[in-house]
Design an enzyme around this catalytic site. Structure first.
Site, mmCIF file in Angstrom:
data_model
loop_
_atom_site.group_PDB
_atom_site.id
_atom_site.type_symbol
_atom_site.label_atom_id
_atom_site.label_comp_id
_atom_site.label_asym_id
_atom_site.label_seq_id
_atom_site.Cartn_x
_atom_site.Cartn_y
_atom_site.Cartn_z
ATOM 1 N N ASN A 182 0.819 -1.182 0.046
ATOM 2 C CA ASN A 182 0.005 -0.116 0.057
ATOM 3 C C ASN A 182 0.951 1.255 0.047
ATOM 4 O OD1 ASN A 182 -2.079 1.993 0.519
ATOM 5 N ND2 ASN A 182 -3.349 0.544 1.232
ATOM 6 N N ASP A 183 1.613 1.401 0.967
ATOM 7 C CA ASP A 183 2.373 2.737 1.126
ATOM 8 C C ASP A 183 3.500 2.870 0.208
ATOM 9 O OD1 ASP A 183 0.763 3.389 3.552
ATOM 10 O OD2 ASP A 183 1.869 2.051 4.658
ATOM 11 N N VAL A 184 3.981 1.688 -0.226
ATOM 12 C CA VAL A 184 5.184 1.809 -0.861
ATOM 13 C C VAL A 184 4.793 2.081 -2.499
ATOM 14 C CG1 VAL A 184 6.460 0.385 0.482
ATOM 15 C CG2 VAL A 184 5.081 -0.803 -1.472
#
Length: 455
Positions: free
Chosen positions: A381-383
């Site tokens: 998600n964040d990456v």
């Protein structure tokens, strides 16, 4: 005078620790390095017990057996997704052990030298900080408490005040030699460790664990001076140095300074600008995605924590093998901070026998990502969040990401629309190129494998 055989045994153990770190620096030799390090530690414990134990030998042996009875089953049964929590907890126990040993030694030693006192105070203070801070990181990763930054009223000033108090008490111990004040130093260190970690949240928690690991190494090295044990000095220095280097590398991977990671929550941010991204989500079926993959020329798989939770690495590998058998180029994009610890994705994919040469880093992927036909995001998600690149108000702004929104098509596999570990909404979910495939990653990949076979 330490006997020659003991010195030689400690030298052999120290060499094992150095070789272990060397082996752990590459996936090919990581397992061997781990075994060499464990052998070195076993040798050190046996030699220390045989040579150094003069009192309470039976009780100490009993505690060693009890520790092994707890540690071995815990390490063998823990799931890969929970390894970071276990590392945090074990690291905290190491800091606590060093602090307790220093407290005990200070009360019983006849050494009144300044150097001994300084080493003792540092061991107690740093060990206490490492213990309480590691417990908080465990609670955050285990989601027993919120993973978001926790800001107490006046937290910045409370933290500074506690640090000043701890240092003042440490100086007082050096001036008076009071054992009572040394206990107060330990209590102040415990409070400081909690206040140190509470403001750290989301994807920054593993960096805090790495830094606390370095703290524990320093505490162990200082306790080596307290106990006049050369091997403790060597081992603690190795842990402290490697933990510091790892912390620095992880901060670089996040694209932020260590100070910003640890204390950024106290810095006011600009108000978030309302995004003009279309908030419509396009959800697809397994059959839709199978057709997309079946007619692609190149596929990039970006794994994340969701793949680890679902234990979907073998299903992902089987799908990749099927695509490769049809002449489709498949590679894996591995972000330095994907998952909950460095190397998390590498270990998972190695379990599924994914060739190491198929694992690609950011600098290898992003320059040519525009030519990739399909990016399959599995639980990450964040990456892959474009906000880290485009939104200065985002908490993860500045973190290098895979620019998957520049690929021709994106398939995003998630259980729900819930944000990732950093607690930040991902605009990639609403991108017109993105097809959402909701569900458990392992189940979805298994169904996708069957559907691709029909294409």
């Amino acid at each position: 005078m330490t006997p020659t055989w003991v010195q030689l045994a400690y030298l052999a153990a120290a060499l094992c620790f150095v070789l272990a770190l060397k082996g752990l620096s590459t996936p090919r030799y990581a397992r061997a390095g781990n075994l060499v390090g464990a052998a070195g530690m076993a040798l050190a414990v046996v030699v220390a017990y045989v040579h150094g134990v003069q009192h309470n030998g039976i009780l100490i042996a009993l505690m060693i057996v009890l520790g092994a009875a707890v540690g071995v089953p815990a390490a063998r049964s823990v799931r890969m997704t929970a390894v970071p929590q276990m590392v945090a907890l074990f690291n905290g126990v190491g800091g606590a052990a060093a602090a307790l040993v220093a407290l005990t030694e200070y009360g019983e030693s006849t050494d009144t030298g300044v150097f001994f006192a300084v080493a003792t105070v540092l061991t107690v203070l740093i060990g206490a900080v490492s213990f309480s801070g590691s417990v908080v990181t465990f609670l955050k990763l285990q989601e027993i408490m919120t993973t978001r930054p926790v800001l107490l009223p006046g937290g910045r000033y409370v933290g500074i005040g506690t640090a000043v108090l701890a240092l003042a008490l440490a100086v007082a111990v050096l001036a008076t030699g009071s054992g009572t004040l040394l206990v107060l130093v330990a209590l102040a260190g415990l409070a400081l460790g909690v206040l140190f970690v509470l403001p750290v949240g989301g994807a920054d928690v593993p960096i805090a664990i790495s830094l606390l690991n370095a703290f524990t190494g320093l505490a162990v090295a200082a306790s080596g001076y307290v106990l006049a044990n050369t091997l403790l000095i060597v081992a603690g220095t190795l842990v402290g140095a490697s933990g510091t280097i790892l912390t620095r590398l992880m901060a670089q991977a996040m694209g932020r300074s260590l100070a910003n990671i640890l204390f950024g929550a106290f810095t006011p941010r600009a108000a978030a600008v309302q995004s003009d991204v279309d908030r419509t989500v396009r959800s697809g079926t397994v059959e839709d995605v199978a057709i997309l993959l079946g007619y692609a020329h190149s596929v990039l798989v970006v794994p994340g924590y969701g793949l680890a939770v679902a234990q979907a690495q073998h299903a992902a590998r089987e799908l990749a093998q099927l695509l490769e058998s049809r002449g489709i180029a498949v590679s894996y994009g591995i972000h330095p901070v994907a998952g909950r610890m460095p190397g998390h994705m590498n270990v998972l994919l190695a379990e599924a026998d994914v060739p190491y040469e198929h694992l690609k880093e950011l600098d290898d992927v992003n320059p040519g990502i525009g030519s990739v036909d399909v990016v399959l995001v599995v639980g990450a998600n964040d990456v892959v969040n474009p906000g880290a690149r485009d939104e200065p108000s985002s908490p993860i702004y500045g973190m290098p990401i895979f620019d998957v929104d520049r690929a021709k098509a994106v398939v995003f596999m998630k259980r729900s629309m819930r944000p990732g570990f950093a607690g930040v909404d991902n605009t990639l979910l609403y991108n017109a190129k993105t097809t959402m495939l909701f569900g458990d990653a392992k189940d979805s990949l298994t169904k996708l494998l069957a559907a691709v076979k029909q294409v």
